[in-house]
Design a protein around this motif. Structure first.
Motif, PDB file in Angstrom:
ATOM      1  N   GLY A  41       7.428  70.412  26.142  1.00 14.94           N
ATOM      2  CA  GLY A  41       6.202  70.221  25.625  1.00 14.94           C
ATOM      3  C   GLY A  41       6.195  69.505  24.657  1.00 14.94           C
ATOM      4  N   GLN A  42       7.877  69.241  23.707  1.00 13.76           N
ATOM      5  CA  GLN A  42       7.978  68.245  22.619  1.00 13.76           C
ATOM      6  C   GLN A  42       7.516  66.991  22.755  1.00 13.76           C
ATOM      7  N   GLY A  43       6.901  66.432  23.207  1.00 16.28           N
ATOM      8  CA  GLY A  43       7.206  64.842  23.382  1.00 16.28           C
ATOM      9  C   GLY A  43       7.467  64.273  24.726  1.00 16.28           C
ATOM     10  N   ALA A  44       6.790  65.425  25.567  1.00 13.99           N
ATOM     11  CA  ALA A  44       6.986  65.423  27.154  1.00 13.99           C
ATOM     12  C   ALA A  44       5.322  66.306  27.601  1.00 13.99           C
ATOM     13  N   VAL A  45       5.212  65.965  28.479  1.00 12.81           N
ATOM     14  CA  VAL A  45       4.105  67.061  29.330  1.00 12.81           C
ATOM     15  C   VAL A  45       4.615  68.509  29.014  1.00 12.81           C
ATOM     16  N   ARG A  46       4.011  69.419  28.710  1.00 11.99           N
ATOM     17  CA  ARG A  46       4.520  70.815  29.178  1.00 11.99           C
ATOM     18  C   ARG A  46       3.641  70.703  30.482  1.00 11.99           C
ATOM     19  N   LEU A  47       4.854  71.160  31.010  1.00  9.18           N
ATOM     20  CA  LEU A  47       5.589  71.976  32.491  1.00  9.18           C
ATOM     21  C   LEU A  47       5.018  73.397  32.379  1.00  9.18           C
ATOM     22  N   LEU A  48       3.752  73.684  32.896  1.00 12.99           N
ATOM     23  CA  LEU A  48       3.259  74.601  33.745  1.00 12.99           C
ATOM     24  C   LEU A  48       4.147  76.247  34.524  1.00 12.99           C
ATOM     25  N   ALA A  49       3.943  75.753  35.507  1.00 14.56           N
ATOM     26  CA  ALA A  49       5.228  76.654  36.634  1.00 14.56           C
ATOM     27  C   ALA A  49       5.750  75.334  37.460  1.00 14.56           C
ATOM     28  N   SER A  50       6.813  75.474  38.280  1.00 15.11           N
ATOM     29  CA  SER A  50       7.298  74.714  39.120  1.00 15.11           C
ATOM     30  C   SER A  50       7.584  74.983  40.215  1.00 15.11           C
ATOM     31  N   GLN A  51       8.080  74.217  40.966  1.00 12.12           N
ATOM     32  CA  GLN A  51       8.508  75.015  42.461  1.00 12.12           C
ATOM     33  C   GLN A  51       9.964  73.444  43.035  1.00 12.12           C
ATOM     34  N   PRO A  52      10.483  73.200  42.395  1.00  8.85           N
ATOM     35  CA  PRO A  52      10.959  72.716  42.885  1.00  8.85           C
ATOM     36  C   PRO A  52      11.523  72.342  44.403  1.00  8.85           C
ATOM     37  N   ALA A  53      11.598  73.505  44.960  1.00  6.28           N
ATOM     38  CA  ALA A  53      12.072  72.926  46.119  1.00  6.28           C
ATOM     39  C   ALA A  53      11.584  72.703  47.161  1.00  6.28           C
ATOM     40  N   LEU A  54      10.410  72.678  46.375  1.00  5.62           N
ATOM     41  CA  LEU A  54       8.756  72.730  47.356  1.00  5.62           C
ATOM     42  C   LEU A  54       8.199  71.188  46.720  1.00  5.62           C
ATOM     43  N   GLY A  55       9.143  70.338  45.835  1.00  8.21           N
ATOM     44  CA  GLY A  55       8.493  69.280  44.679  1.00  8.21           C
ATOM     45  C   GLY A  55       7.349  69.549  44.243  1.00  8.21           C
ATOM     46  N   ALA A  56       6.306  70.573  43.609  1.00  8.33           N
ATOM     47  CA  ALA A  56       5.963  71.143  42.878  1.00  8.33           C
ATOM     48  C   ALA A  56       5.962  71.169  41.413  1.00  8.33           C
ATOM     49  N   LEU A  57       4.728  70.301  40.667  1.00  5.40           N
ATOM     50  CA  LEU A  57       5.006  71.173  38.828  1.00  5.40           C
ATOM     51  C   LEU A  57       3.710  70.960  38.636  1.00  5.40           C
ATOM     52  N   LEU A  58       3.073  72.032  38.338  1.00  2.76           N
ATOM     53  CA  LEU A  58       1.701  72.200  37.412  1.00  2.76           C
ATOM     54  C   LEU A  58       1.805  72.392  36.138  1.00  2.76           C
ATOM     55  N   LEU A  59       1.570  70.718  35.726  1.00  7.94           N
ATOM     56  CA  LEU A  59       1.186  69.909  34.332  1.00  7.94           C
ATOM     57  C   LEU A  59      -0.134  70.167  33.737  1.00  7.94           C
ATOM     58  N   GLU A  60       0.237  70.438  31.737  1.00  6.61           N
ATOM     59  CA  GLU A  60      -0.860  70.180  31.715  1.00  6.61           C
ATOM     60  C   GLU A  60      -1.202  68.827  31.908  1.00  6.61           C
ATOM     61  N   ARG A  61      -2.713  68.477  32.193  1.00  3.02           N
ATOM     62  CA  ARG A  61      -3.281  67.416  31.957  1.00  3.02           C
ATOM     63  C   ARG A  61      -3.395  66.629  30.441  1.00  3.02           C
ATOM     64  N   LEU A  62      -3.205  65.266  30.715  1.00  2.00           N
ATOM     65  CA  LEU A  62      -3.320  64.532  29.191  1.00  2.00           C
ATOM     66  C   LEU A  62      -3.919  63.719  29.469  1.00  2.00           C
ATOM     67  N   ASP A  63      -4.606  63.267  28.174  1.00  2.00           N
ATOM     68  CA  ASP A  63      -6.029  62.684  27.670  1.00  2.00           C
ATOM     69  C   ASP A  63      -5.007  61.208  28.840  1.00  2.00           C
ATOM     70  N   HIS A  64      -5.851  61.221  29.556  1.00  2.00           N
ATOM     71  CA  HIS A  64      -6.181  58.974  30.213  1.00  2.00           C
ATOM     72  C   HIS A  64      -6.332  58.225  29.758  1.00  2.00           C
ATOM     73  N   ARG A  65      -7.435  58.718  28.338  1.00  2.00           N
ATOM     74  CA  ARG A  65      -8.762  57.882  27.087  1.00  2.00           C
ATOM     75  C   ARG A  65      -7.112  57.259  26.138  1.00  2.00           C
ATOM     76  N   ARG A  66      -6.091  57.684  25.921  1.00  2.00           N
ATOM     77  CA  ARG A  66      -4.731  57.489  24.997  1.00  2.00           C
ATOM     78  C   ARG A  66      -3.877  56.848  25.724  1.00  2.00           C
ATOM     79  N   SER A  67      -3.423  55.621  25.194  1.00  2.00           N
ATOM     80  CA  SER A  67      -2.731  54.937  25.745  1.00  2.00           C
ATOM     81  C   SER A  67      -1.779  53.809  25.362  1.00  2.00           C
ATOM     82  N   LEU A  68      -1.028  53.534  25.173  1.00  2.00           N
ATOM     83  CA  LEU A  68      -0.410  52.526  24.368  1.00  2.00           C
ATOM     84  C   LEU A  68      -0.728  51.256  24.666  1.00  2.00           C
ATOM     85  N   ASN A  69      -1.304  50.672  25.904  1.00  2.00           N
ATOM     86  CA  ASN A  69      -1.836  50.094  26.442  1.00  2.00           C
ATOM     87  C   ASN A  69      -2.841  49.090  25.896  1.00  2.00           C
ATOM     88  N   ASP A  70      -3.266  49.931  25.026  1.00  2.00           N
ATOM     89  CA  ASP A  70      -4.255  50.142  23.754  1.00  2.00           C
ATOM     90  C   ASP A  70      -4.151  49.561  22.544  1.00  2.00           C
TER      91      ASP A  70
END
Length: 149
Positions: A41-70
């Motif tokens: 979570g230091q500079g990247a989205v925080r990984l909460l849980a994962s099942q790499p063999a299934l291709g599944a990552l549970l991640l913290e939800r980021l604020d989609h309203r904040r973007s460097l495009n703005d």
């Protein structure tokens, strides 16, 4: 939301807003989970849980309203530069070294070039292999994000 290789779905874990990312199961998906765990979570989205063999990552939800495009380009470049420095941490021991990755690339690239019908001049493939070997032997030992978006 989806990209070329994955699907991201908003979910909740109890009351915590999260996203479930599901993608193809390959080495890149496994490496993504390992990298996110290393960054913690230091500079990247925080990984909460994962099942790499299934291709599944549970991640913290980021604020989609904040973007460097703005923001202005100068500020965006400064933020991205600080972020890349923050993400450049010593590579954990369970990652393959860049030297081994580039060796594999040099071994498989000519085969893939043939497999896909020689879509470019052979000298480009040879030059790519030469550059990969140089990169693999001269790189540092840092974990970096090469897919910053």
């Amino acid at each position: 939301m989806h990209g070329y290789l994955g699907l991201v779905i908003p979910v909740r874990r109890v009351e915590e807003p999260c996203v479930l990312k599901v993608s193809w199961t390959d080495e890149a998906a496994s490496s993504e989970a390992m990298a996110l765990a290393a960054w913690n979570g230091q500079g990247a989205v925080r990984l909460l849980a994962s099942q790499p063999a299934l291709g599944a990552l549970l991640l913290e939800r980021l604020d989609h309203r904040r973007s460097l495009n703005d923001v202005e380009i100068v500020e965006a470049v400064e933020v991205a530069s600080r972020l890349l420095r923050r993400l450049s941490i010593p590579v954990p021991s369970d990652f393959r070294s860049l030297r081994l990755v580039t060796q594999d690339l040099c071994h498989t690239l000519p085969q893939r070039w043939e497999q896909y019908g020689r879509p470019m001049p052979q000298r480009w493939v040879e030059q790519a292999c030469e550059l990969a070997v140089q990169l693999g032997t001269s790189c540092g030992n840092l974990l970096v994000n090469y897919d910053l978006h």
